[in-house]
Scaffold this motif. Structure first.
Motif, PDB file in Angstrom:
ATOM      1  N   PRO A  73      64.356 -26.650  67.348  1.00 26.10           N
ATOM      2  CA  PRO A  73      63.923 -26.032  68.608  1.00 26.10           C
ATOM      3  C   PRO A  73      63.087 -27.029  69.406  1.00 26.10           C
ATOM      4  O   PRO A  73      62.485 -27.949  68.833  1.00 26.10           O
ATOM      5  CB  PRO A  73      63.065 -24.848  68.151  1.00 26.10           C
ATOM      6  N   THR A 125      67.810 -19.084  83.671  1.00 24.92           N
ATOM      7  CA  THR A 125      67.861 -20.363  82.951  1.00 24.92           C
ATOM      8  C   THR A 125      68.468 -21.452  83.845  1.00 24.92           C
ATOM      9  O   THR A 125      69.085 -21.160  84.858  1.00 24.92           O
ATOM     10  CB  THR A 125      68.713 -20.245  81.673  1.00 24.92           C
ATOM     11  N   GLY A 153      72.976 -20.477  78.477  1.00 23.41           N
ATOM     12  CA  GLY A 153      71.744 -20.768  77.742  1.00 23.41           C
ATOM     13  C   GLY A 153      71.358 -19.702  76.731  1.00 23.41           C
ATOM     14  O   GLY A 153      70.200 -19.628  76.326  1.00 23.41           O
ATOM     15  N   THR A 193      72.295 -19.334  73.427  1.00 22.19           N
ATOM     16  CA  THR A 193      71.947 -19.872  72.112  1.00 22.19           C
ATOM     17  C   THR A 193      70.665 -20.686  72.182  1.00 22.19           C
ATOM     18  O   THR A 193      69.784 -20.549  71.325  1.00 22.19           O
ATOM     19  CB  THR A 193      73.109 -20.723  71.571  1.00 22.19           C
ATOM     20  N   THR A 194      70.534 -21.519  73.200  1.00 19.96           N
ATOM     21  CA  THR A 194      69.306 -22.314  73.378  1.00 19.96           C
ATOM     22  C   THR A 194      68.098 -21.397  73.490  1.00 19.96           C
ATOM     23  O   THR A 194      67.055 -21.634  72.866  1.00 19.96           O
ATOM     24  CB  THR A 194      69.428 -23.183  74.650  1.00 19.96           C
ATOM     25  N   SER A 195      68.238 -20.327  74.254  1.00 18.41           N
ATOM     26  CA  SER A 195      67.119 -19.394  74.442  1.00 18.41           C
ATOM     27  C   SER A 195      66.816 -18.634  73.153  1.00 18.41           C
ATOM     28  O   SER A 195      65.654 -18.369  72.850  1.00 18.41           O
ATOM     29  CB  SER A 195      67.432 -18.416  75.570  1.00 18.41           C
ATOM     30  N   ASN A 202      64.916 -21.103  70.753  1.00 17.41           N
ATOM     31  CA  ASN A 202      63.581 -21.498  71.203  1.00 17.41           C
ATOM     32  C   ASN A 202      62.629 -20.315  71.346  1.00 17.41           C
ATOM     33  O   ASN A 202      61.426 -20.452  71.081  1.00 17.41           O
ATOM     34  CB  ASN A 202      63.689 -22.274  72.520  1.00 17.41           C
ATOM     35  N   PHE A 228      66.588 -30.164  76.250  1.00 16.52           N
ATOM     36  CA  PHE A 228      67.180 -29.075  75.467  1.00 16.52           C
ATOM     37  C   PHE A 228      68.403 -29.566  74.707  1.00 16.52           C
ATOM     38  O   PHE A 228      68.598 -29.234  73.541  1.00 16.52           O
ATOM     39  CB  PHE A 228      67.545 -27.898  76.369  1.00 16.52           C
ATOM     40  N   ALA A 229      69.228 -30.363  75.364  1.00 21.94           N
ATOM     41  CA  ALA A 229      70.415 -30.926  74.704  1.00 21.94           C
ATOM     42  C   ALA A 229      70.005 -31.881  73.595  1.00 21.94           C
ATOM     43  O   ALA A 229      70.608 -31.885  72.506  1.00 21.94           O
ATOM     44  CB  ALA A 229      71.293 -31.638  75.730  1.00 21.94           C
ATOM     45  N   THR A 272      68.978 -29.912  70.606  1.00 27.55           N
ATOM     46  CA  THR A 272      70.140 -29.326  69.931  1.00 27.55           C
ATOM     47  C   THR A 272      70.807 -30.347  69.019  1.00 27.55           C
ATOM     48  O   THR A 272      71.183 -30.036  67.883  1.00 27.55           O
ATOM     49  CB  THR A 272      71.157 -28.808  70.979  1.00 27.55           C
ATOM     50  N   GLY A 328      72.991 -25.212  65.542  1.00 24.22           N
ATOM     51  CA  GLY A 328      71.774 -25.630  66.227  1.00 24.22           C
ATOM     52  C   GLY A 328      70.542 -25.600  65.351  1.00 24.22           C
ATOM     53  O   GLY A 328      69.500 -26.156  65.712  1.00 24.22           O
TER      54      GLY A 328
END
Length: 299
Positions: free
Chosen positions: A271, A227, A57, A59-61, A64, A262-263, A266, A90
């Motif tokens: 975000p 995460t 997580g 890149t997601t974190s 966001n 989250f997916a 993306t 992303g």
């Protein structure tokens, strides 16, 4: 047991009921204050998002947390430091159509970093993108003088334009990650709530300590971010318990729960704070931004 004025009394012991509301990390749940607006921007605090294990997580974190910090008026630069270019993708950048990337900034002193930085669709968030070209930098930097400090030198020229720089590192502990750690003031370690992820952290901490000792004495661990947490599973709860045992207060009280949203965000190249602003995932990253600021990890 008698309940009176927000307290519970059991055999003469008085307990504040608010203290009984425990967060997922086993500590009392706290509300962090709304960050005060900034009178001016810069110099930036640089934070490396690091874990040599993939799929945790990072890149997601990074996306966001940046969006949440921007909501609170912070100017954020995102540095994609992974040849896979997931951070850039992303945020809607096409890795095959990039004329200038972080690779050019690192390897060609004539390239101005400002020419490579792009605006994103998120107000207050800019991007220094990457693509597969960056994979060549690891080999080419070996022969450079002060090879661990190339990114640090490049960021110096824009540090007064931003409040926070977030570096999304590749899942390895190679020369690129050492460059990120050398440029950073702090490290955030995103960690999936699974046992195998715990085993990798010891090696990462050892690397951070070596960089502190030899290259960057100011470097500190800002926090460990749990995460993909699933409160329904004993396994997730045990992993968080082990994390708190190992890192204590370094573990962020904010925990990011597992969610398909989250997916979806993306895929939409947004975000979650804008894609699904009322979702618990968006609220979690806003809380993380407030917690980071209240800890002194961001202005």
């Amino acid at each position: 047991m008698s309940i009176e004025r927000g307290t519970a009394t059991l055999e003469g012991t008085e307990l504040d009921l608010e203290d009984a509301i425990m967060g997922p990390t086993g500590r009392p749940h706290r509300e962090f204050p709304e960050p005060a607006p900034l009178a001016s921007h810069g110099p930036a605090r640089v934070i490396a998002m690091v874990n040599q294990k993939g799929g945790v997580g990072k890149t997601t974190s990074t996306i966001n947390l940046a969006a949440a910090l921007a909501e609170y008026g912070r100017r954020v630069l995102l540095v994609d430091f992974d040849p896979q270019g997931a951070l850039s993708a992303g945020l809607g950048a096409n890795p095959h159509e990039l004329d200038l990337t972080v690779y050019n900034v690192l390897m060609d002193r004539k390239v101005n970093i400002r020419d490579a930085i792009q605006q994103t669709g998120v107000e207050g968030v800019d991007l220094l993108p990457a693509n597969i070209d960056l994979s060549a930098a690891e080999v080419q930097l070996v022969n450079e003088v002060a090879r661990e400090q190339v990114l640090d030198r490049a960021l110096k020229s824009v540090e007064d334009d931003y409040d926070v720089v977030l570096i999304d590192c590749q899942p390895s502990l190679g020369l690129l990650t050492v460059n990120a750690l050398t440029a950073a003031h702090g490290v955030i370690i995103p960690l999936i709530c699974e046992f195998f992820a715990l085993r990798a952290v010891a090696l990462l901490v050892e690397t951070i300590e070596k960089v502190q000792d030899r290259l960057n004495p100011r470097l500190q661990v800002d926090g460990v971010l749990a995460t993909m947490y699933d409160a329904r599973t004993l396994h997730s709860r045990e992993v968080i318990s082990r994390l708190v045992e190992a890192f204590g207060d370094k573990v962020f009280e904010t925990v990011i729960k597992r969610s398909i949203k989250f997916a979806d965000a993306t895929v939409a190249a947004e975000p979650i704070t804008s894609y699904a602003g009322n979702h618990i995932g968006a609220d979690a990253y806003r809380r993380l931004a407030k917690e980071l600021i209240s800890r002194g990890g961001a202005p």
